[in-house]
Design a protein around this motif. Structure first.
Motif, PDB file in Angstrom:
ATOM      1  N   ALA A 176       0.827  -1.205   0.000  1.00 41.21           N
ATOM      2  CA  ALA A 176       0.000   0.000   0.000  1.00 41.21           C
ATOM      3  C   ALA A 176       0.864   1.259   0.000  1.00 41.21           C
ATOM      4  O   ALA A 176       0.568   2.230  -0.698  1.00 41.21           O
ATOM      5  CB  ALA A 176      -0.914  -0.004   1.223  1.00 41.21           C
ATOM      6  N   VAL A 177       1.935   1.236   0.786  1.00 41.64           N
ATOM      7  CA  VAL A 177       2.835   2.388   0.838  1.00 41.64           C
ATOM      8  C   VAL A 177       3.545   2.563  -0.504  1.00 41.64           C
ATOM      9  O   VAL A 177       3.679   3.684  -1.013  1.00 41.64           O
ATOM     10  CB  VAL A 177       3.854   2.224   1.979  1.00 41.64           C
ATOM     11  CG1 VAL A 177       4.952   3.272   1.893  1.00 41.64           C
ATOM     12  CG2 VAL A 177       3.146   2.309   3.325  1.00 41.64           C
ATOM     13  N   ALA A 178       3.990   1.463  -1.095  1.00 42.95           N
ATOM     14  CA  ALA A 178       4.645   1.538  -2.403  1.00 42.95           C
ATOM     15  C   ALA A 178       3.701   2.123  -3.448  1.00 42.95           C
ATOM     16  O   ALA A 178       4.100   2.967  -4.265  1.00 42.95           O
ATOM     17  CB  ALA A 178       5.102   0.148  -2.834  1.00 42.95           C
ATOM     18  N   ARG A 179       2.453   1.690  -3.433  1.00 42.83           N
ATOM     19  CA  ARG A 179       1.464   2.233  -4.381  1.00 42.83           C
ATOM     20  C   ARG A 179       1.233   3.714  -4.136  1.00 42.83           C
ATOM     21  O   ARG A 179       1.082   4.501  -5.077  1.00 42.83           O
ATOM     22  CB  ARG A 179       0.154   1.457  -4.258  1.00 42.83           C
ATOM     23  CG  ARG A 179       0.238   0.008  -4.747  1.00 42.83           C
ATOM     24  CD  ARG A 179      -1.115  -0.694  -4.615  1.00 42.83           C
ATOM     25  NE  ARG A 179      -1.057  -2.068  -5.075  1.00 42.83           N
ATOM     26  CZ  ARG A 179      -0.818  -3.115  -4.284  1.00 42.83           C
ATOM     27  NH1 ARG A 179      -0.605  -2.925  -2.981  1.00 42.83           N
ATOM     28  NH2 ARG A 179      -0.784  -4.340  -4.782  1.00 42.83           N
ATOM     29  N   GLY A 180       1.208   4.112  -2.857  1.00 47.10           N
ATOM     30  CA  GLY A 180       1.028   5.522  -2.529  1.00 47.10           C
ATOM     31  C   GLY A 180       2.178   6.378  -3.032  1.00 47.10           C
ATOM     32  O   GLY A 180       1.962   7.466  -3.578  1.00 47.10           O
ATOM     33  N   PHE A 181       3.401   5.880  -2.865  1.00 47.97           N
ATOM     34  CA  PHE A 181       4.558   6.606  -3.375  1.00 47.97           C
ATOM     35  C   PHE A 181       4.497   6.733  -4.906  1.00 47.97           C
ATOM     36  O   PHE A 181       4.732   7.803  -5.468  1.00 47.97           O
ATOM     37  CB  PHE A 181       5.845   5.879  -2.993  1.00 47.97           C
ATOM     38  CG  PHE A 181       6.202   5.945  -1.536  1.00 47.97           C
ATOM     39  CD1 PHE A 181       5.701   6.939  -0.710  1.00 47.97           C
ATOM     40  CD2 PHE A 181       7.072   5.012  -0.986  1.00 47.97           C
ATOM     41  CE1 PHE A 181       6.049   7.008   0.642  1.00 47.97           C
ATOM     42  CE2 PHE A 181       7.438   5.066   0.355  1.00 47.97           C
ATOM     43  CZ  PHE A 181       6.915   6.055   1.170  1.00 47.97           C
TER      44      PHE A 181
END
Length: 251
Positions: free
Chosen positions: A20-25
């Motif tokens: 989720a964090v990778a997608r947000g970045f």
């Protein structure tokens, strides 16, 4: 975009929160370097990012292996020119559900030893480049919290407290070089509770009941907040925690 031109390394990117964090970045323009121990899980996250027009690369890296972590960070900088964001989301192996008085020493210490080792290694690898760049953001996940009364969490919170001490020290040492360090706290994310977990529905209900908003942070919320904190919009924020618990955790 908030992170256009930035290069972010996410450890444990194949997991729910790491992904989720990778997608947000990536959504905010960062090139994301996904690492983990399972190539198939990393590839799935990378495919999702690319399908949305983002940029992602994958590498199998053991975030507990000093040489592997250092070599990967060096490779990212050699290829991309900088390492701007580092976020470690690997599993710490905590043993939950067992009262402390019935636990073994090894089980209690597992999340402490694993969390401290991997956070130290990945933060140090990133910081060596960020210090030279005189910029960068190191994000930590967890944070201190009140004792959990409803469930036995073993060494989980002891591990989180150790990471907070490390994050504070990192902030003090790297602040003069323009490097920020921030912890994200959620109070629990229902989406990561396995649907077949015995008592899972009660756990989710308890998480939601503990909030002031009547709902918990979602994985998407975590990714979006992480992107904001890593951006220049939050450039005055360091040596701090970001509370995205919907009021479950009171500062």
């Amino acid at each position: 975009m908030l992170l256009d031109g930035r290069n972010a390394v996410v450890y444990g990117a194949g997991g729910a929160i790491g992904g989720a964090v990778a997608r947000g970045f990536a959504k905010e323009g960062a090139t994301v370097f996904l690492t983990g121990r399972t190539a198939a899980k990393l590839d799935k996250v990378a495919e999702d990012i690319r399908a949305e027009g983002g940029r992602a690369e994958t590498a199998v890296v053991d975030a507990l292996d000093e040489r592997a972590v250092d070599a990967h960070a060096d490779a990212v900088v050699a290829k991309a020119g900088s390492l701007d964001i580092s976020f470690n989301l690997i599993t710490h192996g905590d043993v939950q559900g067992t009262p402390m008085v019935e636990m073994s020493v090894a089980d209690y210490l597992q999340p402490v030893a694993t969390g401290v080792r991997t956070t130290f290694l990945t933060a140090r690898a990133a910081a060596r480049h960020m210090k030279r760049q005189r910029s960068g953001v190191i994000l930590v996940f967890g944070g201190d919290g009140d004792p959990v009364r409803e469930f036995h969490v073993g060494g989980l919170q002891a591990g989180f407290a150790a990471l907070e001490a490390m994050r504070r020290q990192i902030s003090a040492e790297l602040g003069p070089f323009g490097v920020r360090a921030v912890t994200m706290r959620t109070g629990g994310i229902p989406e990561v509770v396995p649907p077949d977990l015995p008592g899972g529905e009660e756990i989710v209900a308890g998480l939601e009941k503990a909030t002031m908003l009547g709902r918990c942070a979602t994985l998407s919320d975590v990714g979006e907040v992480a992107a904001f904190v890593a951006s220049d919009r939050a450039r005055s924020m360091t040596a701090a925690t970001v509370n995205i618990s919907c009021g479950a955790l009171v500062d």
